[in-house]
Scaffold this motif. Structure first.
Motif, PDB file in Angstrom:
ATOM      1  N   THR A  80      56.666 -42.993  49.657  1.00 36.20           N
ATOM      2  CA  THR A  80      57.696 -41.993  49.391  1.00 36.20           C
ATOM      3  C   THR A  80      58.077 -41.998  47.920  1.00 36.20           C
ATOM      4  O   THR A  80      58.254 -43.066  47.319  1.00 36.20           O
ATOM      5  N   ARG A 136      55.343 -38.816  50.813  1.00 37.61           N
ATOM      6  CA  ARG A 136      56.512 -37.982  51.039  1.00 37.61           C
ATOM      7  C   ARG A 136      57.282 -37.812  49.735  1.00 37.61           C
ATOM      8  O   ARG A 136      57.269 -38.696  48.877  1.00 37.61           O
ATOM      9  N   ALA A 189      61.252 -37.071  48.724  1.00 41.88           N
ATOM     10  CA  ALA A 189      62.590 -37.024  49.300  1.00 41.88           C
ATOM     11  C   ALA A 189      63.636 -37.010  48.199  1.00 41.88           C
ATOM     12  O   ALA A 189      63.397 -37.494  47.085  1.00 41.88           O
ATOM     13  N   GLU A 236      67.104 -36.379  51.903  1.00 32.18           N
ATOM     14  CA  GLU A 236      66.591 -35.126  52.466  1.00 32.18           C
ATOM     15  C   GLU A 236      65.090 -35.038  52.249  1.00 32.18           C
ATOM     16  O   GLU A 236      64.575 -35.325  51.173  1.00 32.18           O
ATOM     17  N   HIS A 237      64.380 -34.620  53.297  1.00 34.78           N
ATOM     18  CA  HIS A 237      62.934 -34.445  53.196  1.00 34.78           C
ATOM     19  C   HIS A 237      62.637 -33.183  52.392  1.00 34.78           C
ATOM     20  O   HIS A 237      63.086 -32.092  52.744  1.00 34.78           O
ATOM     21  N   VAL A 260      55.578 -32.992  51.149  1.00 28.76           N
ATOM     22  CA  VAL A 260      54.530 -34.005  51.042  1.00 28.76           C
ATOM     23  C   VAL A 260      53.503 -33.528  50.026  1.00 28.76           C
ATOM     24  O   VAL A 260      53.359 -32.319  49.793  1.00 28.76           O
ATOM     25  N   ASP A 288      58.925 -28.615  52.369  1.00 26.93           N
ATOM     26  CA  ASP A 288      59.493 -28.428  53.708  1.00 26.93           C
ATOM     27  C   ASP A 288      58.448 -28.601  54.797  1.00 26.93           C
ATOM     28  O   ASP A 288      58.455 -27.894  55.799  1.00 26.93           O
ATOM     29  N   ILE A 334      57.043 -32.798  59.017  1.00 26.56           N
ATOM     30  CA  ILE A 334      56.522 -34.136  59.265  1.00 26.56           C
ATOM     31  C   ILE A 334      57.458 -34.878  60.220  1.00 26.56           C
ATOM     32  O   ILE A 334      58.660 -34.858  60.031  1.00 26.56           O
TER      33      ILE A 334
END
Length: 383
Positions: free
Chosen positions: A290, A327, A329, A334-335, A338, A380, A383
């Motif tokens: 991440t 990822r 973030a 907050e996601h 990717v 967005d 995942i």
């Protein structure tokens, strides 16, 4: 979306679709201790009918473990992973034999294809799969696909055929994804607690749904495996493909849906489809780490369509290699999306927070100015 618009869109998609992915789960196929032969027969008859009308139908079918469990009887211990793998190995041939017999009654050939995530991660094998499926369609066969649970431990524990079905939508260029469930569709209220609850006819904004909140509570969008079905619907919507969530045990439901009857829950496609390459990159690989980015980077990515630069990265988690899926973030957790990392985790930690002009000074060379290029980034992602 106006009511008449989505209903007309649904009728148009179902009447015109020539490539169809249908997923059926164990909850639909199960009967007693094993697989319900009547359900297999009805499903095969309906799919054969769709194929006879000129559609190329790919069936993603669970049920191998259930079929093997019936054979093993009291010897089967569902708490033991090796027993579940053994049940899958025993049941898969029996499940395919059932499909083979039923499709043959309607002049169709059933073709077994067993996959693991590795088969979809590897680009060469993925392309070979696409070629095989295209040939099977040309020969008039119905591919019946399942995860190779007897050898793929992680797939048996963590994988699901909702995810697999969604990935295969992109592989064959399907125009509709039909997900057969034990419920009559997606409910706004839990029908166990609200007997008068009826299925939602449409979910207009699948991208805006908070799936964790809505599916985590039994008072919202149903229970059981509905989370994975809606996640798969969100993914294929990004490809510009709608989903129909339909009662698999309802006699003739498939045939009636394609004839225009308003059954099940319709999930329209996204307005701006993403490139299939980005879809493959995002969903055929497991993120290996991440990148946590500051608010300025979030704004640049979302509002301006920029690449992710090292200057916007404030933290790096995981141990990943160059080219790995990671990822992205926000600091608040907050996601964001990717993407493929241009640097390994160790080098990314050295250059995070720095301007691109300083990469060569720190690493000795600046292979890329970006940490993740926008061409290899999907915002967005579901995942």
């Amino acid at each position: 979306m106006a009511e008449c618009d989505w209903r007309e869109r649904r009728r148009h998609v179902l009447s015109q679709a020539r490539r169809v992915v249908i997923k059926v789960g164990s909850a639909v196929l199960a009967g007693g201790a094993g697989v319900d032969a009547a359900v297999v027969a009805g499903l095969s008859e309906q799919i054969a009918g769709l194929a006879a009308a000129g559609r190329k139908v790919l069936l993603v079918s669970s049920g191998a473990v259930a079929a093997g469990r019936e054979v093993l009887g009291d010897r089967y211990d569902r708490t033991l992973l090796p027993h579940r793998q053994a049940a899958s190995a025993i049941g898969q041939s029996r499940l395919m034999h059932a499909y083979d017999q039923e499709f043959a009654r309607h002049g169709r050939i059933a073709a077994q294809v067993l996959l693991t995530r590795d088969d979809l991660d590897n680009r060469e094998r993925y392309l070979n799969l696409r070629n095989t499926l295209a040939t099977l369609f040309d020969l008039g066969a119905v591919p019946v696909i399942n995860e190779n649970d007897s050898v793929a431990v992680s797939e048996l524990v963590y994988g699901d055929n909702d995810c697999l079905g969604g990935l295969l939508v992109g592989a064959i260029g399907a125009e509709i994804f039909v997900n057969l469930t034990s419920a009559r569709g997606v409910f706004a209220e839990n029908p166990d607690e609200h007997p008068d609850a009826v299925p939602m006819e449409v979910i207009e904004d699948i991208a805006g749904l908070d799936l964790d909140a809505m599916c985590g509570a039994k008072t919202t969008l149903g229970t059981g495996g509905m989370y994975s079905k809606l996640l798969a619907a969100r993914r294929v919507a990004q490809l510009g493909v709608p989903t129909l969530i339909l009662a698999g045990r309802d006699p003739g439901a498939l045939t009636r849906a394609f004839a225009g009857e308003a059954v099940g829950t319709f999930v329209p496609a996204g307005c701006k489809p993403i490139p299939r390459r980005k879809f493959w990159l995002a969903y055929h690989h497991e993120p290996q780490g991440t990148l946590v980015v500051d608010d300025g980077a979030v704004k640049a990515l979302r509002d301006k369509g920029k690449s992710l630069l090292p200057a916007g990265i404030v933290d790096v988690a995981g141990d990943f290699a160059v080219g790995s899926m990671v990822r992205v973030a926000s600091v608040a957790g907050e996601h964001i999306g990717v993407g493929l990392s241009n640097y390994d985790a160790a080098d990314m930690r050295k250059i995070m927070g720095l301007k691109s002009s300083r990469i060569a000074q720190v690493l000795g060379e600046a292979t890329y100015a970006e940490a993740v290029h926008r061409d290899n980034l999907l915002l967005d992602a579901a995942i």
